[in-house]
Design a protein around this motif. Sequence first.
Motif, mmCIF file in Angstrom:
data_model
loop_
_atom_site.group_PDB
_atom_site.id
_atom_site.type_symbol
_atom_site.label_atom_id
_atom_site.label_comp_id
_atom_site.label_asym_id
_atom_site.label_seq_id
_atom_site.Cartn_x
_atom_site.Cartn_y
_atom_site.Cartn_z
ATOM 1 N N ALA A 87 48.329 10.885 -34.536
ATOM 2 C CA ALA A 87 48.160 10.686 -35.980
ATOM 3 C C ALA A 87 48.373 12.014 -36.689
ATOM 4 C CB ALA A 87 46.769 10.141 -36.295
ATOM 5 N N LEU A 88 49.052 11.952 -37.809
ATOM 6 C CA LEU A 88 49.265 13.116 -38.649
ATOM 7 C C LEU A 88 48.683 12.797 -40.022
ATOM 8 C CD1 LEU A 88 50.483 15.901 -39.201
ATOM 9 C CD2 LEU A 88 52.653 14.757 -39.711
ATOM 10 N N GLU A 89 47.711 13.592 -40.436
ATOM 11 C CA GLU A 89 47.019 13.384 -41.710
ATOM 12 C C GLU A 89 47.540 14.355 -42.759
ATOM 13 O OE1 GLU A 89 44.557 11.166 -42.265
ATOM 14 O OE2 GLU A 89 44.415 10.457 -40.198
ATOM 15 N N ARG A 90 48.154 13.858 -43.813
ATOM 16 C CA ARG A 90 48.582 14.638 -44.980
ATOM 17 C C ARG A 90 49.291 15.942 -44.630
ATOM 18 N NH1 ARG A 90 43.836 12.369 -46.096
ATOM 19 N NH2 ARG A 90 42.567 14.125 -45.509
ATOM 20 N N ASP A 91 50.118 15.922 -43.611
ATOM 21 C CA ASP A 91 50.854 17.128 -43.207
ATOM 22 C C ASP A 91 49.932 18.316 -42.939
ATOM 23 O OD1 ASP A 91 53.284 15.927 -43.235
ATOM 24 O OD2 ASP A 91 53.926 16.768 -45.138
ATOM 25 N N GLU A 92 48.680 18.035 -42.547
ATOM 26 C CA GLU A 92 47.723 19.121 -42.323
ATOM 27 C C GLU A 92 47.133 19.125 -40.921
ATOM 28 O OE1 GLU A 92 44.730 18.707 -45.293
ATOM 29 O OE2 GLU A 92 46.100 19.072 -46.949
ATOM 30 N N ARG A 93 46.778 17.956 -40.411
ATOM 31 C CA ARG A 93 46.067 17.873 -39.137
ATOM 32 C C ARG A 93 46.764 16.885 -38.212
ATOM 33 N NH1 ARG A 93 42.900 21.980 -38.469
ATOM 34 N NH2 ARG A 93 41.668 20.862 -36.976
ATOM 35 N N LEU A 94 46.987 17.311 -36.995
ATOM 36 C CA LEU A 94 47.578 16.473 -35.960
ATOM 37 C C LEU A 94 46.490 16.105 -34.968
ATOM 38 C CD1 LEU A 94 50.053 15.299 -34.423
ATOM 39 C CD2 LEU A 94 50.203 17.530 -33.272
ATOM 40 N N ARG A 95 46.362 14.809 -34.692
ATOM 41 C CA ARG A 95 45.407 14.334 -33.680
ATOM 42 C C ARG A 95 46.181 13.638 -32.575
ATOM 43 N NH1 ARG A 95 42.673 11.572 -37.790
ATOM 44 N NH2 ARG A 95 43.305 9.735 -36.666
ATOM 45 N N ILE A 96 45.830 13.975 -31.353
ATOM 46 C CA ILE A 96 46.396 13.306 -30.183
ATOM 47 C C ILE A 96 45.235 12.918 -29.291
ATOM 48 C CG2 ILE A 96 47.898 13.507 -28.170
ATOM 49 C CD1 ILE A 96 49.411 15.716 -29.731
ATOM 50 N N GLY A 97 45.165 11.647 -28.944
ATOM 51 C CA GLY A 97 44.095 11.164 -28.079
ATOM 52 C C GLY A 97 44.654 10.365 -26.926
ATOM 53 N N VAL A 98 44.007 10.485 -25.777
ATOM 54 C CA VAL A 98 44.363 9.685 -24.619
ATOM 55 C C VAL A 98 43.119 8.881 -24.237
ATOM 56 C CG1 VAL A 98 45.060 9.722 -22.200
ATOM 57 C CG2 VAL A 98 46.137 11.281 -23.822
ATOM 58 N N THR A 99 43.302 7.559 -24.204
ATOM 59 C CA THR A 99 42.197 6.645 -23.931
ATOM 60 C C THR A 99 42.445 5.935 -22.616
ATOM 61 O OG1 THR A 99 41.892 6.279 -26.303
ATOM 62 C CG2 THR A 99 40.918 4.643 -24.811
ATOM 63 N N ASP A 100 41.407 5.893 -21.776
ATOM 64 C CA ASP A 100 41.468 5.093 -20.554
ATOM 65 C C ASP A 100 40.203 4.245 -20.478
ATOM 66 O OD1 ASP A 100 39.340 6.443 -18.876
ATOM 67 O OD2 ASP A 100 40.718 8.141 -19.019
ATOM 68 N N SER A 101 40.166 3.323 -19.539
ATOM 69 C CA SER A 101 39.030 2.399 -19.466
ATOM 70 C C SER A 101 37.969 2.811 -18.454
ATOM 71 C CB SER A 101 39.528 0.981 -19.167
ATOM 72 O OG SER A 101 40.235 0.956 -17.952
ATOM 73 N N HIS A 102 38.081 4.005 -17.890
ATOM 74 C CA HIS A 102 37.075 4.490 -16.948
ATOM 75 C C HIS A 102 35.929 5.137 -17.735
ATOM 76 C CE1 HIS A 102 35.189 6.752 -13.702
ATOM 77 N NE2 HIS A 102 35.813 5.928 -12.884
ATOM 78 N N PRO A 103 34.671 4.789 -17.416
ATOM 79 C CA PRO A 103 33.554 5.270 -18.228
ATOM 80 C C PRO A 103 33.165 6.738 -17.999
ATOM 81 C CG PRO A 103 32.741 3.937 -16.425
ATOM 82 C CD PRO A 103 34.247 3.841 -16.391
ATOM 83 N N ARG A 104 33.568 7.326 -16.883
ATOM 84 C CA ARG A 104 33.114 8.688 -16.582
ATOM 85 C C ARG A 104 33.807 9.707 -17.474
ATOM 86 N NH1 ARG A 104 34.360 11.372 -11.008
ATOM 87 N NH2 ARG A 104 36.134 12.059 -12.197
ATOM 88 N N PHE A 105 32.999 10.542 -18.112
ATOM 89 C CA PHE A 105 33.527 11.613 -18.946
ATOM 90 C C PHE A 105 34.023 12.743 -18.056
ATOM 91 C CE2 PHE A 105 32.197 9.252 -22.311
ATOM 92 C CZ PHE A 105 31.936 9.918 -23.501
ATOM 93 N N PRO A 106 34.964 13.548 -18.557
ATOM 94 C CA PRO A 106 35.443 14.683 -17.767
ATOM 95 C C PRO A 106 34.308 15.665 -17.502
ATOM 96 C CG PRO A 106 36.786 14.366 -19.741
ATOM 97 C CD PRO A 106 35.627 13.442 -19.841
ATOM 98 N N LYS A 107 34.354 16.268 -16.336
ATOM 99 C CA LYS A 107 33.363 17.277 -15.968
ATOM 100 C C LYS A 107 34.069 18.608 -15.779
ATOM 101 C CE LYS A 107 30.277 14.238 -13.449
ATOM 102 N NZ LYS A 107 29.630 13.969 -12.170
ATOM 103 N N ARG A 108 33.395 19.649 -16.179
ATOM 104 C CA ARG A 108 33.928 20.982 -15.933
ATOM 105 C C ARG A 108 33.600 21.339 -14.489
ATOM 106 N NH1 ARG A 108 33.081 25.898 -19.991
ATOM 107 N NH2 ARG A 108 33.938 24.294 -21.303
ATOM 108 N N LEU A 109 34.648 21.562 -13.704
ATOM 109 C CA LEU A 109 34.471 21.894 -12.296
ATOM 110 C C LEU A 109 34.402 23.403 -12.125
ATOM 111 C CD1 LEU A 109 37.094 19.439 -10.770
ATOM 112 C CD2 LEU A 109 34.628 19.109 -10.987
ATOM 113 N N PRO A 110 33.719 23.862 -11.069
ATOM 114 C CA PRO A 110 33.714 25.302 -10.818
ATOM 115 C C PRO A 110 35.136 25.778 -10.544
ATOM 116 C CG PRO A 110 32.420 24.118 -9.159
ATOM 117 C CD PRO A 110 32.985 23.104 -10.094
ATOM 118 N N ALA A 111 35.475 26.909 -11.083
ATOM 119 C CA ALA A 111 36.831 27.430 -10.935
ATOM 120 C C ALA A 111 36.934 28.293 -9.685
ATOM 121 C CB ALA A 111 37.224 28.231 -12.171
#
Length: 152
Positions: free
Chosen positions: A71-95
Amino acid sequence: MADHLEASVTLPSDPASVAAARSYVVGTLAEWGLPSDTEAADTVRLIVSELATNAVQHTFGQSPTFTVDIALERDERLRIGVTDSHPRFPKRLPAAVQQDNGRGMVIIRWLTAECGGRLRVRPTREGGKTVSIELPWTAPVEPVATAGQQEA
């Protein structure tokens, strides 16, 4: 340009869909005025690649598809989202230095912040999640002269 532009594609949760997601987003943004050979397009390409890869790899076959929304709002903000049906949120893994994966969210978070944007993770009503970024829109107002071209 319009006050609000939107585009969306749903793809199978398959590794080949990562390239399709990148191509779709970069092609759409080119139609909206962001040339595909810019640094901003390269940044978006990498972010979409990481978001789509996460949707494919970390849903453990429990999300048969994922959806990419732009989505592009008023030539100011760009939004990009990726949606999946898995309920687990991303976790930050140890690097760990030896680790070959698990850095996707770190890369997304860093690139988004570097561009002055933000990262969000939200649950969907259907029980999945959307990982999205919002960036300032950086499409050039004037055509960019390529090497070898001179202004008259």
